[in-house]
Enzyme design. Sequence first.
Site, mmCIF file in Angstrom:
data_model
loop_
_atom_site.group_PDB
_atom_site.id
_atom_site.type_symbol
_atom_site.label_atom_id
_atom_site.label_comp_id
_atom_site.label_asym_id
_atom_site.label_seq_id
_atom_site.Cartn_x
_atom_site.Cartn_y
_atom_site.Cartn_z
ATOM 1 N N PHE A 59 6.208 -24.724 -41.071
ATOM 2 C CA PHE A 59 6.166 -24.127 -39.738
ATOM 3 C C PHE A 59 6.134 -22.600 -39.758
ATOM 4 O O PHE A 59 5.593 -21.995 -38.849
ATOM 5 C CB PHE A 59 7.317 -24.650 -38.878
ATOM 6 C CG PHE A 59 7.052 -26.039 -38.390
ATOM 7 C CD1 PHE A 59 6.142 -26.260 -37.376
ATOM 8 C CD2 PHE A 59 7.671 -27.117 -38.970
ATOM 9 C CE1 PHE A 59 5.862 -27.537 -36.926
ATOM 10 C CE2 PHE A 59 7.407 -28.403 -38.534
ATOM 11 C CZ PHE A 59 6.499 -28.616 -37.517
ATOM 12 N N GLU A 60 6.703 -21.993 -40.760
ATOM 13 C CA GLU A 60 6.645 -20.534 -40.831
ATOM 14 C C GLU A 60 5.281 -20.081 -41.319
ATOM 15 O O GLU A 60 4.753 -19.080 -40.856
ATOM 16 C CB GLU A 60 7.745 -19.983 -41.739
ATOM 17 C CG GLU A 60 9.151 -20.188 -41.219
ATOM 18 C CD GLU A 60 9.445 -19.464 -39.917
ATOM 19 O OE1 GLU A 60 8.742 -18.486 -39.580
ATOM 20 O OE2 GLU A 60 10.389 -19.880 -39.225
#
Length: 194
Positions: free
Chosen positions: A55-56
Amino acid sequence: MQRKMIFDTVRRLLGRGFRRSEIAALDRAIDCAGGDSSAKGLTVSEAGVAIIKRFEGCARLRRDGMVEAYPDPGTGGHPWTIGWGATGSDIGPGTVWTQAQCDARLQQDIMRHAREVEIAVAGFPTSQAQFDALVSFHYNTGAIGRATLTRLHKNHEFSAAAGQFGRWNRAGGRVLEGLARRRREEAALYLSGS
């Protein structure tokens, strides 16, 4: 440890069933006494690191192999971010790092966030999957100390705690689909360890 035997014995001594708060308190006492399933000593597993990385992302890779900072997608500015979601006073427009710097900072940031989660849930039953989900949540929000989901986790209300992840899906006052997707995955990971 025979948890059922302990609960049955205490129930007989009380002469009644348990209240929800009493179940949570007895669970914590058993866990602390037995030294098992609290967050103490847990480290983020590969699954936890994977969800953070997914997700980052390590965005803004340049043609020369360097990684440059970018503005927050919710605000269009502060906080500026680089690599695997790193923020701080040393990061702003024009900040450029190598991939190795991004990877090293990721490890430092995960360890720091894991310590903060460990402190927030110290002495409370926490599975590896729950710990990983809480660290991912905290890595993204910085909110482990003030989130209702932490209080619910400590009260052994795992289903209700999982429901709280979805409330943290906004940035700049609007719902971001990427945050909503992340919160769903964190909640699913959290529940897989309940």
